[in-house]
Motif scaffolding. Structure first.
Motif, PDB file in Angstrom:
ATOM      1  N   LEU A   1       4.129   9.104  -5.322  1.00 35.32           N
ATOM      2  CA  LEU A   1       3.902   8.157  -4.242  1.00 35.32           C
ATOM      3  C   LEU A   1       4.968   8.273  -3.157  1.00 35.32           C
ATOM      4  O   LEU A   1       6.143   8.503  -3.442  1.00 35.32           O
TER       5      LEU A   1
ATOM      6  N   LEU B   1       0.840  -1.193   0.000  1.00 34.25           N
ATOM      7  CA  LEU B   1       0.000   0.000   0.000  1.00 34.25           C
ATOM      8  C   LEU B   1       0.879   1.248   0.000  1.00 34.25           C
ATOM      9  O   LEU B   1       1.791   1.381   0.820  1.00 34.25           O
ATOM     10  N   TYR B   2       0.595   2.169  -0.911  1.00 33.09           N
ATOM     11  CA  TYR B   2       1.290   3.452  -0.992  1.00 33.09           C
ATOM     12  C   TYR B   2       0.300   4.595  -0.789  1.00 33.09           C
ATOM     13  O   TYR B   2      -0.866   4.490  -1.181  1.00 33.09           O
ATOM     14  N   GLN B   3       0.783   5.676  -0.205  1.00 38.13           N
ATOM     15  CA  GLN B   3       0.004   6.903  -0.090  1.00 38.13           C
ATOM     16  C   GLN B   3       0.512   7.914  -1.119  1.00 38.13           C
ATOM     17  O   GLN B   3       1.717   8.007  -1.357  1.00 38.13           O
ATOM     18  N   TYR B   4      -0.411   8.663  -1.700  1.00 36.17           N
ATOM     19  CA  TYR B   4      -0.017   9.776  -2.557  1.00 36.17           C
ATOM     20  C   TYR B   4       0.437  10.956  -1.689  1.00 36.17           C
ATOM     21  O   TYR B   4      -0.072  11.158  -0.587  1.00 36.17           O
TER      22      TYR B   4
ATOM     23  N   GLU C   1      -6.272   8.748  -3.163  1.00 40.75           N
ATOM     24  CA  GLU C   1      -5.369   9.158  -2.092  1.00 40.75           C
ATOM     25  C   GLU C   1      -4.357   8.075  -1.758  1.00 40.75           C
ATOM     26  O   GLU C   1      -3.359   8.337  -1.090  1.00 40.75           O
ATOM     27  N   GLU C   2      -4.621   6.850  -2.205  1.00 46.18           N
ATOM     28  CA  GLU C   2      -3.699   5.755  -1.967  1.00 46.18           C
ATOM     29  C   GLU C   2      -3.727   4.791  -3.141  1.00 46.18           C
ATOM     30  O   GLU C   2      -4.633   4.833  -3.975  1.00 46.18           O
ATOM     31  N   GLN C   3      -2.712   3.959  -3.199  1.00 44.78           N
ATOM     32  CA  GLN C   3      -2.565   3.010  -4.298  1.00 44.78           C
ATOM     33  C   GLN C   3      -2.059   1.686  -3.751  1.00 44.78           C
ATOM     34  O   GLN C   3      -1.026   1.639  -3.089  1.00 44.78           O
ATOM     35  N   GLU C   4      -2.778   0.596  -4.022  1.00 50.99           N
ATOM     36  CA  GLU C   4      -2.341  -0.741  -3.629  1.00 50.99           C
ATOM     37  C   GLU C   4      -1.844  -1.486  -4.861  1.00 50.99           C
ATOM     38  O   GLU C   4      -2.591  -1.658  -5.836  1.00 50.99           O
TER      39      GLU C   4
END
Length: 342
Positions: free
Chosen positions: A323, A12-15, A27-30
């Motif tokens: 990211l 999981l990454y946050q912008y 707002e986030e990217q998995e």
């Protein structure tokens, strides 16, 4: 050299900042990391990054593909990668996993043969210049971000549009004024009707905005509408969401609907991307290389593919710059807009 195992890992990454396009705000990217391990311990890596609103994939769906992929490729010879690519065509319903698995196979193949992936793909270039993207924002926020990106040295800037025709015109025209030496890609992500798209793009031409490409102005399945925009646009028109597979590429070209095709490995996988390059070159259609929400690990896939083939005119490889990553894992050097491979 046979494939011994395949392993998936969900990350999981946050912008840094919320990122808005016509299809929604993120707002986030998995993402799903894919490791292909050979008998001698060599590992090849890939990454799958998908947006449900574009490809219909979810991280949960992708994660569950691990056992299926193992059944497909474990025990197979990595040096027979074309045979493996025939097998991975069965992953077409999850194109980002297809891309990650296919790149991991090539990455492992390259390591045992002591070459870099971009050399495998042809070694045409070792330096690319990417744009950087501004999402859909209010006017002042858009101008602030364009100015910041321009001052960072980016002379190619993508601006997302598609929710408010008149507001979008003002955002792009004013951006052109504060970044006079830049050129722009305007990307509607299917947000306009054909008539809105033509009104929008002609308004930019009337203001002499330096537009390189008008990207995916209309709904992905509206090929007639896409053709209408293309034939009424003073700037080149690109298909993005309209082209996932080589068959999609063939259709938009036969329908005379595009000047440019945006290839994203996350939509097509390596195998179809290679075919799309050949189809586009045969038809004298230009190419853009794009991205979804890849980290530095994933963006390297497109960097090596684009540099190696040398087939692309436009580069949109900036997802990793948005990211929050604990560690940079690309095997390239990022110097402002320039991406360098050794």
């Amino acid at each position: 050299m046979k494939i011994q195992s395949v392993c998936f890992r969900r990350v999981l990454y946050q912008y840094f900042e919320p990122f808005t396009i016509s299809l929604g705000t993120h707002e986030e990217q998995e993402n799903i990391e894919v490791a292909v391990r050979l008998e001698d311990g060599t590992e090849g890596w890939g990454e799958a990054s998908a947006l449900f609103v574009i490809s219909g994939e979810t991280p949960q769906m992708l994660e569950k593909m691990e056992e299926t992929v193992k059944e497909m490729i474990v025990g197979k010879d990595v040096e027979g990668y074309m045979n493996l690519f025939s097998i991975t065509q069965n992953l077409r319903a999850t194109p980002s996993i297809k891309a990650a698995v296919e790149f991991a196979i090539i990455d492992a193949f390259c390591k045992i043969n002591c070459i870099k992936p971009y050399q495998f793909f042809g070694g045409a270039k070792n330096k690319l210049e990417t744009d950087k993207t501004v999402g859909i924002e209010d006017l002042q926020t858009t101008l602030s971000k364009v100015k910041r990106i321009y001052n960072e040295g980016f002379k190619k800037i993508k601006i997302k549009v598609g929710r408010d025709v008149k507001g979008d015109i003002e955002r792009v025209v004013r951006s052109n004024e504060i970044a006079p030496d830049a050129s722009f890609v305007v990307d509607a992500n299917q947000g306009f009707t054909p008539k809105e798209a033509v009104y929008f793009i002609k308004a930019l031409a009337d203001e002499s905005v330096n537009v390189d490409v008008f990207e995916q102005p209309v709904f992905r399945y509206d090929i007639d509408g896409l053709r209408f925009v293309r034939w009424n646009s003073p700037y080149p028109v690109a298909a993005d969401e309209s082209v996932f597979t080589k068959y999609d590429a063939l259709r938009v070209i036969k329908e005379d609907a595009v000047d440019v095709i945006n290839i994203k490995l996350m939509k097509s996988g390596l195998s179809d991307a290679l075919a799309i390059v050949q189809i586009a070159q045969a038809a004298n259609v230009k190419l853009m290389i794009g991205c979804m929400g890849e980290s530095s690990l994933g963006i390297r896939q497109s960097v090596h593919f684009a540099a190696g083939t040398g087939a692309f005119t436009y580069y949109d490889l900036d997802a990793h710059l948005s990211l929050k990553e604990e560690k940079f894992r690309g095997d390239f050097i990022q110097e402002g807009p320039f991406i360098l491979l050794d």
